[in-house]
Structures are given as structure tokens and as C-alpha cells.
Design a protein around this motif. Structure first.
Motif, mmCIF file in Angstrom:
data_model
loop_
_atom_site.group_PDB
_atom_site.id
_atom_site.type_symbol
_atom_site.label_atom_id
_atom_site.label_comp_id
_atom_site.label_asym_id
_atom_site.label_seq_id
_atom_site.Cartn_x
_atom_site.Cartn_y
_atom_site.Cartn_z
ATOM 1 N N LYS A 1 -37.415 58.512 64.477
ATOM 2 C CA LYS A 1 -36.709 59.003 63.295
ATOM 3 C C LYS A 1 -35.451 58.176 63.119
ATOM 4 C CE LYS A 1 -38.440 63.680 63.525
ATOM 5 N NZ LYS A 1 -38.121 65.109 63.614
ATOM 6 N N ILE A 2 -35.249 57.684 61.910
ATOM 7 C CA ILE A 2 -34.096 56.842 61.617
ATOM 8 C C ILE A 2 -33.154 57.639 60.730
ATOM 9 C CG2 ILE A 2 -33.313 54.702 60.548
ATOM 10 C CD1 ILE A 2 -36.093 53.562 61.211
ATOM 11 N N LYS A 3 -31.903 57.728 61.141
ATOM 12 C CA LYS A 3 -30.913 58.471 60.371
ATOM 13 C C LYS A 3 -30.460 57.635 59.179
ATOM 14 C CE LYS A 3 -29.070 60.985 64.289
ATOM 15 N NZ LYS A 3 -27.872 61.227 65.094
ATOM 16 N N ASN A 4 -30.211 58.318 58.080
ATOM 17 C CA ASN A 4 -29.698 57.654 56.891
ATOM 18 C C ASN A 4 -28.195 57.489 57.050
ATOM 19 O OD1 ASN A 4 -29.060 56.676 54.414
ATOM 20 N ND2 ASN A 4 -29.961 58.350 53.249
#
Length: 145
Positions: free
Chosen positions: A111-114
Motif C-alpha cells: 500500500k502506497i500512501k498519498n
């Protein structure tokens, strides 16, 4: 169209130990790899070569004689106390077995944080603080500064 039959030889992957077939007779001096381990090996070699090129560039720039076309490979360059270049052989080998492609199907994606949302919140906070300080100035003086 004639089919050319290549002789395949049995060998063992030097990294993971899987029995593989290769189109050449293994000589025991050079390592043999399965497809997955070969990709990892090539990535490691590419990483070593890029780090090596950066080290060469950094050393040459510090000495004032930058030259990009020096062809020594898989070595780590260090300056000793007298300013001479010392080289050391480096090898990347992991203690873990590499993952096969079939094993990666069971892994969840990262999961990549914005990160842009955080920057926008900081800007909003700055605007709100500025407005609060202006409102406090208006309350004290009765007019906008």
C-alpha cells in the motif's frame, strides 16, 4: 524448416539447489542458475557495477582526474590514509532462498500512501493560522493590519 535438437545437460542451481537443464556442459568453475536465480544474480551484478561506477566517479572527482571509462569490475574503491586507491573484491550473496515467481502470487501488493494529501493539509493549516492571527489583530485594533 529443420529442427535443430540441442543437447541439454542436468545441473543444479548454485543458489537454490533446484535441478535444472542447461544447453551447455557444466564445467564446475562457472555457476549455473535457474531462471529466477539468474535474474536475481544479474540484478545484483548490475547493482554492484552501478555502485562501482559511482565510487570511481566520486574518487576521480575528489582527486581531480575524472575518467568514466575505467574497466575494472566487481571491486570497491577506497582511499587509504596516504591518498592511494585500495580495491577490495565484493560479492553479494543472500542467506535467504530467493522467491520463485509462483510464490509471489500469494503476496499482497504494497500500500502506497498519498503524500500529496499531507502537503495540502500543511498548506491548509498555514492558511488557517494566518487567518487566526489576522483575526486576533483585528479584534485588538478594530481594523485590518
Amino acid at each position: 524448416a529443420k529442427e535443430i535438437k540441442k543437447d541439454l545437460f542436468d545441473s543444479e542451481c548454485d543458489t537454490c539447489g533446484v535441478v535444472i537443464q542447461i544447453p551447455f556442459k557444466p564445467d564446475g568453475e562457472r555457476p549455473t542458475f535457474c531462471k529466477d536465480c539468474l535474474k536475481d544474480y544479474q540484478r545484483a551484478i548490475a547493482r554492484v557495477q552501478s555502485e562501482e561506477a559511482e565510487n570511481k566517479k566520486r574518487i576521480a572527482e575528489s582527486r581531480g582526474d575524472f575518467c568514466e571509462n575505467n574497466n575494472q569490475s566487481n571491486k570497491d574503491y577506497k582511499l587509504d590514509l596516504k591518498g592511494k586507491i585500495k580495491t577490495e573484491q565484493r560479492v553479494y550473496k543472500t542467506s535467504e532462498k530467493p522467491l520463485s515467481l509462483s510464490q509471489t502470487t500469494f503476496m499482497a501488493p504494497k500500500k502506497i500512501k498519498n503524500m500529496s494529501a499531507g502537503r495540502e493539509l500543511l498548506k491548509l493549516k498555514e492558511i488557517m493560522e494566518k487567518n487566526q492571527s489576522q483575526n486576533q489583530a483585528v479584534d485588538k485594533t478594530g481594523s485590518i493590519d
